[in-house]
Design an enzyme around this catalytic site. Structure first.
Site, PDB file in Angstrom:
ATOM      1  N   HIS A 140     -90.694 -39.872-112.513  1.00 61.05           N
ATOM      2  CA  HIS A 140     -90.560 -38.476-112.971  1.00 61.05           C
ATOM      3  C   HIS A 140     -89.083 -38.071-113.105  1.00 61.05           C
ATOM      4  O   HIS A 140     -88.624 -37.108-112.466  1.00 61.05           O
ATOM      5  CB  HIS A 140     -91.303 -37.542-112.000  1.00 61.05           C
ATOM      6  CG  HIS A 140     -91.645 -36.215-112.602  1.00 61.05           C
ATOM      7  ND1 HIS A 140     -92.768 -35.503-112.265  1.00 61.05           N
ATOM      8  CD2 HIS A 140     -91.007 -35.458-113.530  1.00 61.05           C
ATOM      9  CE1 HIS A 140     -92.810 -34.361-112.937  1.00 61.05           C
ATOM     10  NE2 HIS A 140     -91.736 -34.313-113.721  1.00 61.05           N
ATOM     11  N   ARG A 172     -97.587 -34.750-117.510  1.00 63.04           N
ATOM     12  CA  ARG A 172     -97.969 -34.771-116.099  1.00 63.04           C
ATOM     13  C   ARG A 172     -99.004 -35.870-115.931  1.00 63.04           C
ATOM     14  O   ARG A 172     -99.800 -36.129-116.846  1.00 63.04           O
ATOM     15  CB  ARG A 172     -98.589 -33.434-115.662  1.00 63.04           C
ATOM     16  CG  ARG A 172     -97.603 -32.288-115.487  1.00 63.04           C
ATOM     17  CD  ARG A 172     -96.625 -32.539-114.324  1.00 63.04           C
ATOM     18  NE  ARG A 172     -95.693 -31.448-114.102  1.00 63.04           N
ATOM     19  CZ  ARG A 172     -94.470 -31.368-114.635  1.00 63.04           C
ATOM     20  NH1 ARG A 172     -94.021 -32.318-115.446  1.00 63.04           N
ATOM     21  NH2 ARG A 172     -93.691 -30.348-114.353  1.00 63.04           N
ATOM     22  N   GLU A 179     -97.542 -38.766-106.978  1.00 63.13           N
ATOM     23  CA  GLU A 179     -96.095 -38.957-107.061  1.00 63.13           C
ATOM     24  C   GLU A 179     -95.472 -38.798-105.680  1.00 63.13           C
ATOM     25  O   GLU A 179     -96.050 -38.164-104.807  1.00 63.13           O
ATOM     26  CB  GLU A 179     -95.476 -37.917-108.016  1.00 63.13           C
ATOM     27  CG  GLU A 179     -95.952 -38.081-109.453  1.00 63.13           C
ATOM     28  CD  GLU A 179     -95.133 -37.275-110.458  1.00 63.13           C
ATOM     29  OE1 GLU A 179     -94.276 -36.479-110.040  1.00 63.13           O
ATOM     30  OE2 GLU A 179     -95.363 -37.461-111.661  1.00 63.13           O
TER      31      GLU A 179
HETATM   32  C1  MLT Z   1     -90.058 -29.898-115.341  1.00 60.50           C
HETATM   33  O1  MLT Z   1     -91.208 -29.468-115.380  1.00 60.50           O
HETATM   34  O2  MLT Z   1     -89.087 -29.163-115.512  1.00 60.50           O
HETATM   35  C2  MLT Z   1     -89.831 -31.359-115.139  1.00 60.50           C
HETATM   36  O3  MLT Z   1     -91.009 -32.008-114.841  1.00 60.50           O
HETATM   37  C3  MLT Z   1     -88.728 -31.692-114.204  1.00 60.50           C
HETATM   38  C4  MLT Z   1     -88.977 -31.443-112.751  1.00 60.50           C
HETATM   39  O4  MLT Z   1     -89.163 -30.330-112.344  1.00 60.50           O
HETATM   40  O5  MLT Z   1     -88.946 -32.374-111.964  1.00 60.50           O
END
Ligand code: MLT
Length: 326
Positions: free
Chosen positions: A287, A238, A268
């Site tokens: 992401h 993150r 983001e």
């Molecule tokens: C997640 O935590 O599963 C990933 O960051 C993917 C997302 O939710 O965009």
């Protein structure tokens, strides 16, 4: 309970299209994808279930607007964008689908590692501008280098296993190191050690920890100054795990970390601009670590199964390890 057609669902994030179709065929589905807080609060107000990924904040303030909310489905693994404590207090169930996102994120980590090490995205940008700077585009081999995994859990240990297969020396650390965890990692080609050793020895430092109070700004100015000269940083966790301003400064000074690949960012979303855009030694992606379509299909299927089980009153029979949050 009323028939499924009356179950009111909010899709707050983009999910697999076939899953959307099947949910729409069964439930009352509203879309408010990546809505800002005011619109989200409006869209959620009469809903009983919400499905989301990253990119949307399910805060206590937003959840207070949804008195009928019973189920939060995180179509993925990260929980940093959900006020889980508030949901728990309100008796709202929170579930997630973590298993299927590990592989796409691990594979994408290698896309980032190789892009960074071999300057793939930079080469692509330059050739499109009519340049042929072959002599300036030399890069590092992975074989024989040290891969440091901070957070050798589901995703991190897969990355470590892949690094081992590429002939890398792999070091990993976890939040709660125990002998069985060390053994499990060892069997996958990963030597368990501590965070500071990894920071000092990794040629490629990969971050795979969840964002919480312990990991916020984990990679700060002090850590960055202790990284190996010439090392490369990959953040698939993150944005908040890395102090972006400190990284910017360190990349500018160039004394330790030589480049970074960032799939996740402090800010983001559409219209945001990374502070790293001008740097040729930084690879930026929006992401998309978990965005392997095959994996999104599986995540969508599983989310639909869990939603159905919840509304038929048999969630506890259906739910598997790692899926239960609250
Ligand atoms: C997640 O935590 O599963 C990933 O960051 C993917 C997302 O939710 O965009």
């Amino acid at each position: 309970m009323e028939g499924n057609g009356y179950v009111k669902i909010l899709l707050a994030s983009p999910i697999d299209p076939a899953t959307i179709e099947s949910l729409e065929a069964t439930y009352d589905v509203r879309h408010a994808v990546n809505a800002e807080p005011r619109l989200l609060a409006e869209a959620i107000s009469d809903r009983e279930t919400v499905v989301l990924r990253s990119g949307v904040q399910l805060t206590a303030e937003v959840l207070k607007q949804a008195p009928d909310m019973k189920l939060i489905v995180r179509a993925g693994s990260g929980l940093d964008n959900i006020d889980v404590n508030f949901a728990r207090e309100r008796g709202i169930r929170v579930i997630r689908v973590p298993g299927m996102s590990a592989l796409p994120v691990a594979e994408f980590t290698f896309a980032m590692l190789l892009s960074l090490a071999r300057k793939v995205t930079l080469a692509d940008r330059l050739i499109r501008q009519g340049h042929w700077p072959k002599a300036d585009l030399g890069g590092a081999l992975l074989r024989g280098k040290t891969l440091g995994i901070v957070g050798a859990g589901n995703i991190g240990s897969l990355v470590g296993e892949m690094g081992h297969a590429w002939g890398m020396r792999v070091l990993g650390c976890v939040a709660r190191p125990t002998a069985p965890v060390g053994q499990h990692l060892f069997e996958r080609g990963i030597t368990m050690t501590d965070f500071d050793t990894i920071v000092a020895e990794a040629d490629f430092l990969c971050l795979h920890v969840p964002l919480d109070n312990h990991t916020r700004n984990l990679v700060d100015a002090s850590v960055l100054t202790r990284m190996k000269p010439g090392s490369l940083l990959v953040n698939m966790a993150r944005g908040g795990v890395v102090d972006e301003q400190a990284l910017l400064k360190q990349l500018d000074e160039g004394s330790t970390v030589a480049g970074a690949a960032l799939d996740v960012h402090e800010q983001e979303g559409e219209g945001t601009m990374s502070p790293f855009v001008e740097l040729p030694n930084v690879v930026l992606t929006p992401h998309i670590g978990a965005m392997a379509l095959d994996s999104q299909r599986l995540i969508g299927d599983r989310a639909a199964v869990l939603i159905q089980a919840f509304h038929e009153g048999r969630l506890d029979e259906e739910i598997q390890d790692g899926e239960h949050v609250a």
